[in-house]
Scaffold this active site. Structure first.
Site, PDB file in Angstrom:
ATOM      1  N   THR A  42       0.825  -1.215   0.000  1.00 25.19           N
ATOM      2  CA  THR A  42       0.000   0.000   0.000  1.00 25.19           C
ATOM      3  C   THR A  42       0.856   1.260   0.000  1.00 25.19           C
ATOM      4  O   THR A  42       0.457   2.285  -0.561  1.00 25.19           O
ATOM      5  CB  THR A  42      -0.936  -0.023   1.233  1.00 25.19           C
ATOM      6  OG1 THR A  42      -1.771  -1.168   1.107  1.00 25.19           O
ATOM      7  CG2 THR A  42      -1.809   1.212   1.327  1.00 25.19           C
ATOM      8  N   SER A  86       1.912  -7.524  -0.918  1.00 26.44           N
ATOM      9  CA  SER A  86       2.759  -8.462  -0.171  1.00 26.44           C
ATOM     10  C   SER A  86       2.187  -9.874  -0.115  1.00 26.44           C
ATOM     11  O   SER A  86       2.873 -10.806   0.292  1.00 26.44           O
ATOM     12  CB  SER A  86       3.096  -7.930   1.219  1.00 26.44           C
ATOM     13  OG  SER A  86       1.991  -7.924   2.062  1.00 26.44           O
ATOM     14  N   THR A 119       1.868  -4.459   4.189  1.00 32.97           N
ATOM     15  CA  THR A 119       1.753  -4.820   5.607  1.00 32.97           C
ATOM     16  C   THR A 119       1.254  -6.247   5.827  1.00 32.97           C
ATOM     17  O   THR A 119       1.483  -6.830   6.885  1.00 32.97           O
ATOM     18  CB  THR A 119       0.808  -3.849   6.339  1.00 32.97           C
ATOM     19  OG1 THR A 119      -0.450  -3.849   5.656  1.00 32.97           O
ATOM     20  CG2 THR A 119       1.374  -2.444   6.375  1.00 32.97           C
ATOM     21  N   ASP A 120       0.560  -6.809   4.825  1.00 27.95           N
ATOM     22  CA  ASP A 120      -0.083  -8.122   5.029  1.00 27.95           C
ATOM     23  C   ASP A 120       0.913  -9.218   5.431  1.00 27.95           C
ATOM     24  O   ASP A 120       0.610 -10.061   6.274  1.00 27.95           O
ATOM     25  CB  ASP A 120      -0.814  -8.563   3.751  1.00 27.95           C
ATOM     26  CG  ASP A 120      -2.042  -7.711   3.456  1.00 27.95           C
ATOM     27  OD1 ASP A 120      -2.329  -6.771   4.225  1.00 27.95           O
ATOM     28  OD2 ASP A 120      -2.720  -7.985   2.446  1.00 27.95           O
TER      29      ASP A 120
END
Ligand code: ASP
Length: 355
Positions: A42, A86, A119-120
């Site tokens: 993101t 990710s 971030t995932d």
């Protein structure tokens, strides 16, 4: 007249030497260098009205330009690897990121490395780097929860904070850190806890390692004591994660072990429990030479051999199941992959999980 020419000449000599002096001073103490590896997420995305959602759109250079304070803090050495979400990360990409980090840190002028990432799965890349980067220089993994087209895009703040940490003497030897929302977490302990909030990364009962102050000062409260190092691998073995669920019959464990998985991580319940059918499937995988790690779907606490019912921790441990300690399933998988580059013996692998 002669006197004024003399004064003019004196002023010119003085000015020239001042300029030259400033130049040499600037050359002798340039800003420190910080390495940045960009991978996507993101933090590299903008809303696309035609596609009705966020898509990769920001290069490493664009992102650096969005954080103008960086120019006062450091010279940035950029390696722009990818612009992927990710969920597209995989073991070969972890190795590629590691190689870029190693390359940057091997430059004696570089104080530390920052990785920008979705971030995932950020905690997985961070944990892999924590286990494999040899240098004591700080490694800081960041992302953003709001895209670059949002008014409150959190990417530039996170990047600026990460660069400040990379330059901080106190950050040396703290391993790989994951930093969002001014909060510093240790790679081993951190996990994503919320799908959408900016304060999503938490370290459970361990708490944050420290904070970035509003004035940019870095405060560390503690450090992670459970760290270990593996030599950087060229390739990682296949390890599957299989989740236990009520009524499960173990067929996917059988499939994975017959299909070439070199290790299996089970997501058990509570302290690390399954039912009799899954117990039998695990036992069969172990007999076939496939190491099995038991983790848990509970977010805090350790897997422990307390119960002796079939599927409980005591008989599973007796059969050779490796206990994941307090590592969540996705981190247990990474440690198992690295341990398998050294040994296939479950007793030896357990030692890595106990460190
Ligand atoms: N929502 C994710 C992010 O923060 C998407 C990803 O992991 O790439 O970047």
């Amino acid at each position: 007249m002669r006197k004024s020419i003399f004064v003019l000449a004196l002023v010119m000599v003085f000015t020239v030497s001042l300029i030259v002096g400033m130049g040499t001073q600037a050359e002798s103490s340039p800003l420190p260098k910080v390495g940045v590896v960009t991978t996507g997420g993101t933090i590299a995305m903008k809303y696309d009205p035609a596609k009705k959602g966020f898509v990769p759109a920001v290069s490493g250079e664009d992102l650096i330009a969005m954080a103008p304070k960086l120019r006062e803090l450091a010279r940035i050495e950029l390696i722009d690897i990818a612009r992927i979400p990710s969920s597209y990360m995989d073991p070969p990409m972890w190795i590629k990121v590691l190689k870029s980090v190693e390359k940057l840190l091997s430059d004696t002028e570089v104080a530390g490395a920052v990785i920008t990432h979705g971030t995932d799965t950020l905690e997985e890349t961070a944990w892999f780097l924590d286990l494999t980067v040899k240098s004591p220089k700080p490694v800081i993994c960041i992302g953003a929860m709001r895209g670059a087209s949002e008014v409150d895009f959190d990417g530039p703040r996170n990047l600026e904070n990460a660069v400040r940490i990379a330059l901080s003497k106190e950050a040396i030897g703290k391993g790989t850190m994951l930093v969002l929302n001014n909060q510093i977490n240790a790679a081993r302990e951190v996990t994503k806890t919320h799908t959408a909030q900016v304060e999503t990364f938490k370290s459970g009962e361990f708490g944050f390692l420290g904070y970035v102050n509003a004035d940019g000062k870095i405060i560390f409260n503690r450090q992670s004591t459970r760290r270990q190092h593996f030599d950087p691998p060229e390739k990682l073995p296949r390890v599957d994660i299989l989740s236990f669920f009520t009524g499960a019959d173990g067929r996917y464990i059988k499939f994975a072990s017959e299909d070439g998985a070199e290790g299996i991580v089970i997501v058990g319940t509570g302290l690390g429990h399954v039912n009799p059918a899954v117990h039998d499937a695990i036992e069969a995988a172990l007999k076939a030479g496939v190491p099995v790690v038991m983790s848990t779907r509970v977010h805090q606490g350790r897997v422990q051999p307390v119960y002796s019912f079939k599927g409980g921790g005591v008989p599973l441990k007796d059969k050779g199941v490796i206990l994941a300690d307090d590592l969540n399933p996705q981190k247990a998988r990474i440690l198992l992959m690295l341990a398998l580059t050294k040994t296939k013996d479950p007793k030896e692998i357990q030692k890595y999980f106990d460190k």
